[in-house]
Scaffold this motif. Structure first.
Motif, PDB file in Angstrom:
ATOM      1  N   LYS A 112      69.487   2.604  13.684  1.00 45.72           N
ATOM      2  CA  LYS A 112      68.704   2.410  14.910  1.00 45.72           C
ATOM      3  C   LYS A 112      68.146   3.756  15.391  1.00 45.72           C
ATOM      4  O   LYS A 112      68.725   4.811  15.124  1.00 45.72           O
ATOM      5  CB  LYS A 112      69.585   1.845  16.027  1.00 45.72           C
ATOM      6  CG  LYS A 112      70.133   0.435  15.738  1.00 45.72           C
ATOM      7  CD  LYS A 112      69.074  -0.614  15.971  1.00 45.72           C
ATOM      8  CE  LYS A 112      69.666  -2.010  16.005  1.00 45.72           C
ATOM      9  NZ  LYS A 112      70.079  -2.504  14.683  1.00 45.72           N
ATOM     10  N   LEU A 113      67.029   3.664  16.117  1.00 44.34           N
ATOM     11  CA  LEU A 113      66.497   4.836  16.820  1.00 44.34           C
ATOM     12  C   LEU A 113      66.620   4.548  18.308  1.00 44.34           C
ATOM     13  O   LEU A 113      66.068   3.549  18.806  1.00 44.34           O
ATOM     14  CB  LEU A 113      65.030   5.085  16.450  1.00 44.34           C
ATOM     15  CG  LEU A 113      64.387   6.244  17.206  1.00 44.34           C
ATOM     16  CD1 LEU A 113      65.035   7.570  16.826  1.00 44.34           C
ATOM     17  CD2 LEU A 113      62.890   6.312  16.930  1.00 44.34           C
ATOM     18  N   ILE A 114      67.363   5.398  18.992  1.00 42.04           N
ATOM     19  CA  ILE A 114      67.503   5.268  20.448  1.00 42.04           C
ATOM     20  C   ILE A 114      66.520   6.241  21.097  1.00 42.04           C
ATOM     21  O   ILE A 114      66.509   7.435  20.761  1.00 42.04           O
ATOM     22  CB  ILE A 114      68.936   5.616  20.898  1.00 42.04           C
ATOM     23  CG1 ILE A 114      69.946   4.695  20.216  1.00 42.04           C
ATOM     24  CG2 ILE A 114      69.066   5.523  22.418  1.00 42.04           C
ATOM     25  CD1 ILE A 114      71.402   5.083  20.461  1.00 42.04           C
ATOM     26  N   LEU A 115      65.687   5.699  21.980  1.00 45.36           N
ATOM     27  CA  LEU A 115      64.760   6.530  22.763  1.00 45.36           C
ATOM     28  C   LEU A 115      65.269   6.479  24.199  1.00 45.36           C
ATOM     29  O   LEU A 115      65.343   5.395  24.777  1.00 45.36           O
ATOM     30  CB  LEU A 115      63.363   5.902  22.766  1.00 45.36           C
ATOM     31  CG  LEU A 115      62.429   6.123  21.599  1.00 45.36           C
ATOM     32  CD1 LEU A 115      61.141   5.345  21.826  1.00 45.36           C
ATOM     33  CD2 LEU A 115      62.121   7.595  21.499  1.00 45.36           C
ATOM     34  N   ALA A 116      65.606   7.616  24.758  1.00 49.37           N
ATOM     35  CA  ALA A 116      66.157   7.622  26.119  1.00 49.37           C
ATOM     36  C   ALA A 116      65.370   8.602  26.983  1.00 49.37           C
ATOM     37  O   ALA A 116      65.302   9.793  26.667  1.00 49.37           O
ATOM     38  CB  ALA A 116      67.631   8.013  26.095  1.00 49.37           C
ATOM     39  N   VAL A 117      64.775   8.083  28.059  1.00 43.04           N
ATOM     40  CA  VAL A 117      64.069   8.933  29.025  1.00 43.04           C
ATOM     41  C   VAL A 117      65.039   9.224  30.159  1.00 43.04           C
ATOM     42  O   VAL A 117      65.534   8.295  30.814  1.00 43.04           O
ATOM     43  CB  VAL A 117      62.813   8.223  29.579  1.00 43.04           C
ATOM     44  CG1 VAL A 117      62.036   9.173  30.505  1.00 43.04           C
ATOM     45  CG2 VAL A 117      61.912   7.727  28.460  1.00 43.04           C
ATOM     46  N   VAL A 118      65.334  10.512  30.359  1.00 43.61           N
ATOM     47  CA  VAL A 118      66.319  10.882  31.381  1.00 43.61           C
ATOM     48  C   VAL A 118      65.727  11.956  32.292  1.00 43.61           C
ATOM     49  O   VAL A 118      64.704  12.566  31.967  1.00 43.61           O
ATOM     50  CB  VAL A 118      67.645  11.380  30.748  1.00 43.61           C
ATOM     51  CG1 VAL A 118      68.150  10.406  29.693  1.00 43.61           C
ATOM     52  CG2 VAL A 118      67.512  12.778  30.162  1.00 43.61           C
ATOM     53  N   GLN A 119      66.410  12.216  33.380  1.00 43.18           N
ATOM     54  CA  GLN A 119      65.929  13.268  34.287  1.00 43.18           C
ATOM     55  C   GLN A 119      66.300  14.647  33.725  1.00 43.18           C
ATOM     56  O   GLN A 119      67.358  14.810  33.096  1.00 43.18           O
ATOM     57  CB  GLN A 119      66.545  13.077  35.671  1.00 43.18           C
ATOM     58  CG  GLN A 119      66.087  11.772  36.323  1.00 43.18           C
ATOM     59  CD  GLN A 119      66.636  11.625  37.725  1.00 43.18           C
ATOM     60  OE1 GLN A 119      66.612  12.551  38.525  1.00 43.18           O
ATOM     61  NE2 GLN A 119      67.142  10.442  38.030  1.00 43.18           N
ATOM     62  N   ASP A 120      65.420  15.616  33.974  1.00 41.60           N
ATOM     63  CA  ASP A 120      65.642  16.972  33.451  1.00 41.60           C
ATOM     64  C   ASP A 120      67.017  17.519  33.851  1.00 41.60           C
ATOM     65  O   ASP A 120      67.662  18.216  33.069  1.00 41.60           O
ATOM     66  CB  ASP A 120      64.562  17.933  33.970  1.00 41.60           C
ATOM     67  CG  ASP A 120      63.203  17.684  33.325  1.00 41.60           C
ATOM     68  OD1 ASP A 120      63.139  17.000  32.281  1.00 41.60           O
ATOM     69  OD2 ASP A 120      62.194  18.175  33.874  1.00 41.60           O
ATOM     70  N   GLN A 121      67.446  17.206  35.080  1.00 46.88           N
ATOM     71  CA  GLN A 121      68.710  17.761  35.585  1.00 46.88           C
ATOM     72  C   GLN A 121      69.904  17.346  34.723  1.00 46.88           C
ATOM     73  O   GLN A 121      70.925  18.016  34.724  1.00 46.88           O
ATOM     74  CB  GLN A 121      68.978  17.302  37.019  1.00 46.88           C
ATOM     75  CG  GLN A 121      67.971  17.787  38.048  1.00 46.88           C
ATOM     76  CD  GLN A 121      66.888  16.755  38.310  1.00 46.88           C
ATOM     77  OE1 GLN A 121      66.318  16.203  37.378  1.00 46.88           O
ATOM     78  NE2 GLN A 121      66.581  16.514  39.569  1.00 46.88           N
ATOM     79  N   ASP A 122      69.799  16.201  34.036  1.00 43.48           N
ATOM     80  CA  ASP A 122      70.924  15.697  33.239  1.00 43.48           C
ATOM     81  C   ASP A 122      70.792  16.063  31.763  1.00 43.48           C
ATOM     82  O   ASP A 122      71.709  15.790  30.975  1.00 43.48           O
ATOM     83  CB  ASP A 122      70.979  14.161  33.344  1.00 43.48           C
ATOM     84  CG  ASP A 122      71.249  13.694  34.766  1.00 43.48           C
ATOM     85  OD1 ASP A 122      72.053  14.350  35.460  1.00 43.48           O
ATOM     86  OD2 ASP A 122      70.660  12.673  35.175  1.00 43.48           O
TER      87      ASP A 122
END
Ligand code: 2BA
Length: 109
Positions: free
Chosen positions: A2-12
């Protein structure tokens, strides 16, 4: 796989990168921009075996927090008044937006 694409906040993003590496995930971290806020965020590409997807999701969930963010008023000067927002608006930005995609083929040269 699988390919996981995760958009997260820069702070994390640094904490999440470290924890994923500590757990032997292979990771690519990309600088990205959210379409709505037009501000920076971070997108992770994580290629992993099917049986490790749950572990990756758990680490993302544990290390990414929701936060409220204020959108500054938009000035009508030089632009259309259609999009004029005269007061700051608060939106809750999620801890992570995650897509899990099947990988048809994987090559590593
Ligand atoms: P942005 O597009 O900058 O959106 C930031 C936050 O603004 C969103 O948080 C949501 O709370 C709010 N928002 C977005 N579009 C809105 C709208 N049309 N009306 C009102 N409020 C809106 P999240 O939903 O947690 O999204 C955080 C970031 O994740 C997004 O940044 C975007 O970069 C990405 N993202 C979210 N959903 C996505 C999707 N379906 N496809 C691709 N990227 C996505």
């Amino acid at each position: 796989m699988k390919l996981i694409l995760a958009v997260v906040q820069d702070q994390d993003s640094n904490r999440l990168l470290n924890v994923l590496m500590d757990n032997n995930f292979r990771v690519t971290k990309l600088a990205s921009t959210g379409g709505f806020l037009k501000s920076g965020n971070t997108t992770f590409l994580i290629g992993t075996e099917d049986h490790r997807v749950d572990k990756a999701l758990q680490l993302i969930k544990e290390n990414c927090k929701s936060r409220d963010q204020l959108i500054a008023p938009v000035s009508p000067m030089g632009g259309s008044t259609d999009s004029y927002i005269p007061y700051p608006v608060e939106v809750e930005v999620g801890g992570a937006t995650v897509f899990v995609l099947p990988v048809e083929q994987f090559y590593h040269y």
